[in-house]
Design a protein around this motif. Structure first.
Motif, PDB file in Angstrom:
ATOM      1  N   ALA A 198      33.345 -97.397  27.727  1.00 57.25           N
ATOM      2  CA  ALA A 198      33.109 -96.704  26.488  1.00 57.25           C
ATOM      3  C   ALA A 198      31.864 -95.781  27.030  1.00 57.25           C
ATOM      4  O   ALA A 198      31.036 -95.883  27.667  1.00 57.25           O
ATOM      5  N   GLY A 199      32.041 -94.401  26.641  1.00 56.69           N
ATOM      6  CA  GLY A 199      31.319 -93.290  26.970  1.00 56.69           C
ATOM      7  C   GLY A 199      31.684 -92.684  28.435  1.00 56.69           C
ATOM      8  O   GLY A 199      31.320 -91.476  28.690  1.00 56.69           O
ATOM      9  N   ARG A 200      32.701 -93.203  29.084  1.00 55.43           N
ATOM     10  CA  ARG A 200      33.542 -92.722  30.233  1.00 55.43           C
ATOM     11  C   ARG A 200      32.383 -92.122  31.385  1.00 55.43           C
ATOM     12  O   ARG A 200      32.652 -91.109  31.930  1.00 55.43           O
ATOM     13  N   THR A 201      31.402 -92.934  31.678  1.00 53.80           N
ATOM     14  CA  THR A 201      30.566 -92.589  32.806  1.00 53.80           C
ATOM     15  C   THR A 201      30.287 -93.822  33.782  1.00 53.80           C
ATOM     16  O   THR A 201      30.022 -93.437  34.918  1.00 53.80           O
ATOM     17  N   THR A 202      31.134 -94.874  33.488  1.00 49.48           N
ATOM     18  CA  THR A 202      31.214 -95.746  34.658  1.00 49.48           C
ATOM     19  C   THR A 202      32.896 -96.483  34.288  1.00 49.48           C
ATOM     20  O   THR A 202      33.579 -96.416  33.520  1.00 49.48           O
ATOM     21  N   ALA A 203      33.445 -96.880  35.748  1.00 48.44           N
ATOM     22  CA  ALA A 203      34.305 -97.290  35.601  1.00 48.44           C
ATOM     23  C   ALA A 203      34.754 -98.790  36.532  1.00 48.44           C
ATOM     24  O   ALA A 203      33.934 -98.741  37.522  1.00 48.44           O
ATOM     25  N   THR A 251      54.499 -90.067  37.327  1.00 51.80           N
ATOM     26  CA  THR A 251      55.220 -90.494  36.100  1.00 51.80           C
ATOM     27  C   THR A 251      54.147 -91.192  35.266  1.00 51.80           C
ATOM     28  O   THR A 251      53.443 -92.048  35.764  1.00 51.80           O
ATOM     29  N   THR A 252      54.303 -90.852  34.132  1.00 52.58           N
ATOM     30  CA  THR A 252      53.499 -91.463  33.084  1.00 52.58           C
ATOM     31  C   THR A 252      53.910 -92.004  31.851  1.00 52.58           C
ATOM     32  O   THR A 252      55.192 -91.887  31.603  1.00 52.58           O
ATOM     33  N   ASP A 253      53.156 -92.520  31.203  1.00 49.76           N
ATOM     34  CA  ASP A 253      53.423 -92.977  29.710  1.00 49.76           C
ATOM     35  C   ASP A 253      53.815 -91.770  28.821  1.00 49.76           C
ATOM     36  O   ASP A 253      53.037 -90.635  29.292  1.00 49.76           O
ATOM     37  N   THR A 254      54.151 -91.905  27.654  1.00 47.71           N
ATOM     38  CA  THR A 254      54.487 -90.722  26.773  1.00 47.71           C
ATOM     39  C   THR A 254      53.157 -90.065  26.132  1.00 47.71           C
ATOM     40  O   THR A 254      53.032 -88.933  25.684  1.00 47.71           O
ATOM     41  N   GLY A 255      51.902 -90.983  26.139  1.00 54.39           N
ATOM     42  CA  GLY A 255      50.644 -90.478  25.797  1.00 54.39           C
ATOM     43  C   GLY A 255      50.003 -89.559  26.864  1.00 54.39           C
ATOM     44  O   GLY A 255      48.867 -88.974  26.504  1.00 54.39           O
ATOM     45  N   LEU A 256      50.468 -89.359  27.852  1.00 56.65           N
ATOM     46  CA  LEU A 256      50.145 -88.587  29.117  1.00 56.65           C
ATOM     47  C   LEU A 256      50.966 -87.682  29.751  1.00 56.65           C
ATOM     48  O   LEU A 256      50.499 -87.125  30.823  1.00 56.65           O
ATOM     49  N   ASP A 257      52.061 -87.202  29.231  1.00 54.66           N
ATOM     50  CA  ASP A 257      52.976 -86.638  29.717  1.00 54.66           C
ATOM     51  C   ASP A 257      53.011 -85.090  29.504  1.00 54.66           C
ATOM     52  O   ASP A 257      54.254 -84.440  29.463  1.00 54.66           O
ATOM     53  N   SER A 258      51.913 -84.776  29.200  1.00 52.41           N
ATOM     54  CA  SER A 258      51.561 -83.257  29.176  1.00 52.41           C
ATOM     55  C   SER A 258      50.374 -82.501  29.806  1.00 52.41           C
ATOM     56  O   SER A 258      49.806 -83.415  30.044  1.00 52.41           O
ATOM     57  N   LEU A 259      50.568 -81.290  30.168  1.00 54.27           N
ATOM     58  CA  LEU A 259      49.490 -80.818  30.818  1.00 54.27           C
ATOM     59  C   LEU A 259      48.063 -81.050  29.986  1.00 54.27           C
ATOM     60  O   LEU A 259      46.964 -81.328  30.335  1.00 54.27           O
ATOM     61  N   THR A 260      48.263 -80.770  28.815  1.00 55.01           N
ATOM     62  CA  THR A 260      47.137 -80.729  27.845  1.00 55.01           C
ATOM     63  C   THR A 260      46.549 -82.214  27.623  1.00 55.01           C
ATOM     64  O   THR A 260      45.341 -82.312  27.721  1.00 55.01           O
ATOM     65  N   GLU A 261      47.277 -83.233  27.568  1.00 55.72           N
ATOM     66  CA  GLU A 261      46.847 -84.480  27.620  1.00 55.72           C
ATOM     67  C   GLU A 261      46.234 -84.878  28.679  1.00 55.72           C
ATOM     68  O   GLU A 261      45.289 -85.599  28.993  1.00 55.72           O
ATOM     69  N   LEU A 283      42.259 -85.967  29.339  1.00 54.32           N
ATOM     70  CA  LEU A 283      41.870 -87.134  29.921  1.00 54.32           C
ATOM     71  C   LEU A 283      40.828 -86.738  31.051  1.00 54.32           C
ATOM     72  O   LEU A 283      39.537 -87.548  31.276  1.00 54.32           O
ATOM     73  N   GLY A 284      41.196 -85.826  31.865  1.00 50.51           N
ATOM     74  CA  GLY A 284      40.411 -85.497  32.938  1.00 50.51           C
ATOM     75  C   GLY A 284      38.955 -84.931  32.498  1.00 50.51           C
ATOM     76  O   GLY A 284      37.773 -85.285  32.993  1.00 50.51           O
ATOM     77  N   GLU A 285      38.800 -83.863  31.391  1.00 51.04           N
ATOM     78  CA  GLU A 285      37.727 -83.368  30.645  1.00 51.04           C
ATOM     79  C   GLU A 285      36.706 -84.647  30.533  1.00 51.04           C
ATOM     80  O   GLU A 285      35.678 -84.679  30.520  1.00 51.04           O
ATOM     81  N   SER A 286      37.431 -85.519  29.817  1.00 53.16           N
ATOM     82  CA  SER A 286      36.531 -86.554  29.395  1.00 53.16           C
ATOM     83  C   SER A 286      36.012 -87.542  30.401  1.00 53.16           C
ATOM     84  O   SER A 286      35.038 -88.287  29.911  1.00 53.16           O
ATOM     85  N   LEU A 287      36.292 -87.387  31.567  1.00 52.60           N
ATOM     86  CA  LEU A 287      35.714 -88.158  32.745  1.00 52.60           C
ATOM     87  C   LEU A 287      34.961 -87.455  33.655  1.00 52.60           C
ATOM     88  O   LEU A 287      34.568 -87.878  34.689  1.00 52.60           O
ATOM     89  N   LYS A 288      34.506 -86.073  33.265  1.00 53.93           N
ATOM     90  CA  LYS A 288      33.528 -85.311  33.650  1.00 53.93           C
ATOM     91  C   LYS A 288      32.522 -85.784  34.187  1.00 53.93           C
ATOM     92  O   LYS A 288      31.619 -85.462  35.094  1.00 53.93           O
ATOM     93  N   GLY A 289      31.883 -86.707  33.299  1.00 52.20           N
ATOM     94  CA  GLY A 289      30.464 -87.336  33.515  1.00 52.20           C
ATOM     95  C   GLY A 289      30.599 -88.695  34.398  1.00 52.20           C
ATOM     96  O   GLY A 289      29.783 -89.384  34.734  1.00 52.20           O
TER      97      GLY A 289
END
Length: 344
Positions: free
Chosen positions: A118-123, A286-296, A300-306
């Motif tokens: 949560a917060g997307r700064t560690t993984a 190949t992704t699930d349908t929740g990530l199958d567009s450039l926008t999605e 996701l990528g923007e949410s991981l910028k930190g």
């Protein structure tokens, strides 16, 4: 200058301004058309599988997200679990040129559960050895019917018999962790991505000499191109005891190196390079349908910028030698269950 000359020049100005305006409008239109084509092309590159519909409610429950300070946060911040598979096709001329073996079809030679806090700064990235013996559940097939359950089956057989849906269901059954998303990366596309980024730098702790992956490296730092990076990901016989655990260690080094290369490459100021990288990434996914567009994917990528590579922890699911087969492993308990519990 006569009045007639002034009138003629005054008459030309509107025509010149009109021509300039039309030229600028045409240039803008062409730019928008090119941008629109690029977006369409990148978007159409992405293949997807509707895993949620296939599995229904027969899976671990989704955790309740912790409310954020702002209910209108522009980007997601809740914890997320993503199953990432490396699909290694050994057939076809392109894969043969990249060092593939003689077998046909595609195999999930790499499996990683990526848990982003949560917060997307560690993984935490947890690798599951492909040689792990598991109970493979019955999985629905796209053509109808289902695969039979299997006991003491190799983990990577799930992908072979039931594709992404069965891979996700098997991971969820052995971890009791809900996979929010699925991302499959084709290994030949991975090689193109590495080349588009200008290569990656890894440091090996020992000499590597693997006839199967066609990779020979002395211990120390190396800057690898796409073909070499793919061989690095495939190597297992030229290091350690030749088991899959050694290959996992190399793959984890490669993941960290790739993250560092992406973060150090200022793609936003280099549109051509940005496009080539985006084309390589989307063309290999190949992704699930929740990530199958450039926008999605961009969201996701923007949410991981930190999230920096220093804050990404790589581990391997604890295993021990299988009592039934010295060439296979099984989950080591209670350590494996405790690891999965920490990701729920």
């Amino acid at each position: 200058m006569t009045g007639d000359d002034e009138d003629r020049r005054a008459g030309r100005r509107p025509r010149i301004l009109k021509a300039v305006g039309l030229t600028l409008a045409g240039t803008l239109l062409l730019g928008c058309a090119a941008a629109g084509w690029a977006y369409w092309h990148l978007n159409s590159n992405i293949k997807s599988v509707d895993i949620n519909s296939a599995l229904g409610d027969d899976r671990p429950a989704k955790p309740t997200p912790t409310p954020s300070a702002s209910q209108e946060a522009p980007l997601p911040t809740e914890a997320v679990n993503i199953l990432v598979l490396g699909s290694d096709s050994r057939s076809g001329k392109e894969n043969q040129a990249l060092g593939g073996g003689s077998s046909t079809g595609a195999r999930s030679d790499t499996a990683m559960v990526v848990h982003i806090d949560a917060g997307r700064t560690t993984a935490t990235v947890v690798s599951i050895p492909r040689d792990t013996l598991v109970t493979r559940p019955s999985c629905p097939l796209e053509s109808g019917g289902s695969t039979p359950a299997a006991y003491g089956a190799m983990f990577n057989s799930a992908y072979s018999v039931g594709g992404p849906v069965c891979a996700v269901k098997t991971v969820e059954s052995i971890t009791n962790v809900r996979m929010d998303h699925y991302i499959e990366i084709d290994f030949s596309g991975f090689a193109k991505l590495v080349d588009a980024l200008g290569g990656v730098t890894v440091t090996t702790d020992e000499d590597i000499d693997d006839d199967d992956s066609h990779l020979t490296l002395k211990a120390g730092p190396h800057h690898l191109n796409g073909k070499q990076a793919l061989a690095f990901a495939r190597t297992r016989h030229g290091i350690g005891d030749g088991s899959d655990l050694g290959r996992i260690g190399l793959q984890q080094k490669l993941v960290k190196a790739l993250l560092e290369q992406i973060s150090s490459t200022n793609l936003l100021t280099r549109p051509t390079k940005l496009y080539s990288v985006a084309d390589a990434i989307t063309g290999s996914l190949t992704t699930d349908t929740g990530l199958d567009s450039l926008t999605e994917l961009m969201s996701l990528g923007e949410s991981l910028k930190g999230l920096s590579s220093d804050e990404v922890k790589t581990v391997t699911m604890p295993v021990v030698t299988a009592p039934s087969d010295p060439n296979r492993v099984v989950a080591k308990e209670p350590a494996a269950s405790e690891l999965w519990e920490s990701l729920r």
